[in-house]
Design an enzyme around this catalytic site. Structure first.
Site, PDB file in Angstrom:
ATOM      1  N   ARG A  79      16.784  80.121  39.806  1.00 42.67           N
ATOM      2  CA  ARG A  79      17.141  80.689  41.089  1.00 42.67           C
ATOM      3  C   ARG A  79      18.434  79.730  41.595  1.00 42.67           C
ATOM      4  O   ARG A  79      19.409  80.239  42.141  1.00 42.67           O
ATOM      5  CB  ARG A  79      16.335  80.888  42.042  1.00 42.67           C
ATOM      6  CG  ARG A  79      15.202  81.799  41.776  1.00 42.67           C
ATOM      7  CD  ARG A  79      14.010  81.958  42.729  1.00 42.67           C
ATOM      8  NE  ARG A  79      13.220  80.694  42.678  1.00 42.67           N
ATOM      9  CZ  ARG A  79      12.208  80.503  41.991  1.00 42.67           C
ATOM     10  NH1 ARG A  79      12.012  81.262  40.945  1.00 42.67           N
ATOM     11  NH2 ARG A  79      11.652  79.215  42.064  1.00 42.67           N
TER      12      ARG A  79
ATOM     13  N   GLU B 227       3.901  68.171  38.913  1.00 37.01           N
ATOM     14  CA  GLU B 227       2.228  67.977  39.260  1.00 37.01           C
ATOM     15  C   GLU B 227       1.407  68.137  38.164  1.00 37.01           C
ATOM     16  O   GLU B 227       0.214  67.683  38.444  1.00 37.01           O
ATOM     17  CB  GLU B 227       2.039  68.938  40.665  1.00 37.01           C
ATOM     18  CG  GLU B 227       2.086  70.225  40.447  1.00 37.01           C
ATOM     19  CD  GLU B 227       2.053  70.980  41.728  1.00 37.01           C
ATOM     20  OE1 GLU B 227       0.852  71.435  42.015  1.00 37.01           O
ATOM     21  OE2 GLU B 227       2.945  71.404  42.547  1.00 37.01           O
TER      22      GLU B 227
END
Length: 179
Positions: free
Chosen positions: A62, A99
């Site tokens: 994006r 993560e």
């Protein structure tokens, strides 16, 4: 009296996407609205008015949309930082931690001339891992980074702090609490 919309008002939240417990902040609704999109681009440019910026660097994916619009407004070039294996020319790579594992981003090795001033752009600042990797790539190419601009900051995840500790100036148009 009609209330004035903010950038945050154009962003929708999708619960439990991409998995349970995540509140996904969807900027496609902002991009789809011409007033909202223009507002976001103008506000992202504002802190850098009057500064020399040679290139705008967008982080996948994006960041390409926003970065392209900002580069157009500034009359500068646009440089993508992409996931490994997506750029056709000779690249340099940087690993970073997610993560749930590790990832690699790349930039063309000739995309930045040493000493060029660049502005780093993405839609969302969470843990700061992708931005940190992009900054490291740009520094290896000799860029001078004037700042990092995002539409959304998720302050609880610590990305702003990470980038600030790297000496970066960080701007975000809005914040959302939680993940």
């Amino acid at each position: 009296m009609i209330a004035t919309k903010t950038v945050k008002d154009y962003i929708r939240t999708i619960v439990d996407f991409p998995h349970e417990g995540i509140m996904f902040r969807d900027v496609t609704t902002l991009f789809a609205d011409p007033r909202g999109f223009r507002m976001a681009i103008d506000q992202m440019l504002h802190p850098y008015a009057g500064q020399r910026i040679d290139k705008v660097v967008g982080l996948e994916a994006r960041g390409f949309i926003i970065g392209g619009a900002i580069a157009h407004q500034l009359g500068t070039g646009f440089v993508p930082i992409r996931k490994k294996g997506k750029l056709p020319g000779t690249t340099i790579s940087q690993e970073y931690t997610l993560e749930y594992g590790e990832a690699i981003v790349e930039i063309h090795d000739d995309a930045i001339t040493p000493g060029e001033t660049v502005l780093v752009i993405d839609d969302l600042l969470a843990t700061g891992g992708t931005a940190e990797a992009g900054i490291k790539l740009l520094e290896r190419l000799g860029a001078t980074i004037v700042g990092c601009a995002f539409i959304i900051d998720l302050p609880e995840l610590g990305g702003r702090e990470k980038l600030t500790q790297m000496g970066m100036e960080v701007h975000a148009l809005c914040e959302f609490e939680g993940l």
